[in-house]
Design an enzyme around this catalytic site. Sequence first.
Site, PDB file in Angstrom:
ATOM      1  N   ASN A 100       0.814  -1.218   0.000  1.00  0.00           N
ATOM      2  CA  ASN A 100       0.000   0.000   0.000  1.00  0.00           C
ATOM      3  C   ASN A 100       0.846   1.266   0.000  1.00  0.00           C
ATOM      4  OD1 ASN A 100      -2.523  -1.477   0.262  1.00  0.00           O
ATOM      5  ND2 ASN A 100      -1.905  -1.882   2.379  1.00  0.00           N
ATOM      6  N   CYS A 139       3.089   6.302   8.032  1.00  0.00           N
ATOM      7  CA  CYS A 139       4.203   6.992   7.387  1.00  0.00           C
ATOM      8  C   CYS A 139       4.274   6.524   5.939  1.00  0.00           C
ATOM      9  CB  CYS A 139       5.499   6.680   8.128  1.00  0.00           C
ATOM     10  SG  CYS A 139       6.947   7.530   7.489  1.00  0.00           S
ATOM     11  N   HIS A 158       2.927   2.218   2.215  1.00  0.00           N
ATOM     12  CA  HIS A 158       3.115   2.726   3.564  1.00  0.00           C
ATOM     13  C   HIS A 158       4.275   1.984   4.210  1.00  0.00           C
ATOM     14  CE1 HIS A 158      -1.012   4.104   2.787  1.00  0.00           C
ATOM     15  NE2 HIS A 158      -0.760   5.043   3.670  1.00  0.00           N
TER      16      HIS A 158
END
Length: 252
Positions: free
Chosen positions: A154, A191, A156
Site C-alpha cells: 500500500n 508513514c 506505507h
Amino acid sequence: MEVGCNHAQSVGFSTDGFATTTTMRELGLIWVTNRMHIEIYKYPAWGDVVEIETWCQADGKIGTRRDWILKDLANGEVIGRATSKWVMMNQNTRRLQRVSDEVRDEVFIHCPKSPRLAFPEENNGSLKKIPVLTDPAQHSRLGLVPRRADLDMNQHVNNVTYIGWVLESIPQDIIDTHELQTITLDYRRECQHDDIVDSLTYIEEGDEINSNGSLFSAPHPEEQRQFLHCLRFAGAGDEINRGRTVWRKLAR
C-alpha cells in the site's frame, strides 16, 4: 510477522499474505498494527533452529491480538515472547472500523476457545504505558527517509521498519556494550514513502524494569538500561510512533 501471515494462510481464510478474510477484501478492509511488545531472553546463535508458535484472538470490538512464543528447537527452551494488538481499518478512508460478526466468524473460529496470553495479563511490561515525550531528547537521528524496501504493497512504511528507526538514535556506547532485551512500540500514525522522519531517544530513569520474572532481570543500572523513544515527522511534526526499549549488558 512472517509466521503470523503463514498461520492465516494455513488455516485457509487468507490468500493475500496480509491475513485479510474474504469479507474484509470485499469491503476494502485491512489490519494495521496498534501496539507490539517483544522480549528476547536469549538470542539464537548461527546454525540454531528456532521454533515459533503463534495464535490470535479477539481484543475488544475493533481489534485482535496476536501472540508468539519462540523456542530453541533443540531443547525446548523459551528464548522469547511477543504480543501485538491490531485494529481493522478501511483502506480507502483510513478510518478504524469495528470488527463485524462476519469477520469474527471467519477469523475467530481458528482461535483458542479460552483466552491464552504469551505474557500474564497483570504486572508485565507489555501493558506498561509509554508517556508523551515533550522535553528535548538526549539523543537523536534526524532526516530518516523510507527506502522502497521499507514499504508494503500500500506504499506505507512496514511496521518492522520502525524498529530500525528507533535503534538509529540509540547511543553508540549502548550498542557496543549492551544487547536489546525488550522493545515496545505504540503505532500512532501512518508513514508514507515521501515522509521524512526524526528519531528521538530519551533516558528513562528511576523506574523499576520489569522483565516478567525472567532470569535476565538485572536492576543494577550498569547492567540494564532503559530508554523512551519518539518517531515524528521531521521538524517537530506529528508523532508517528512511541516506544520503550530495555537493554541488558553483554556478557563478555
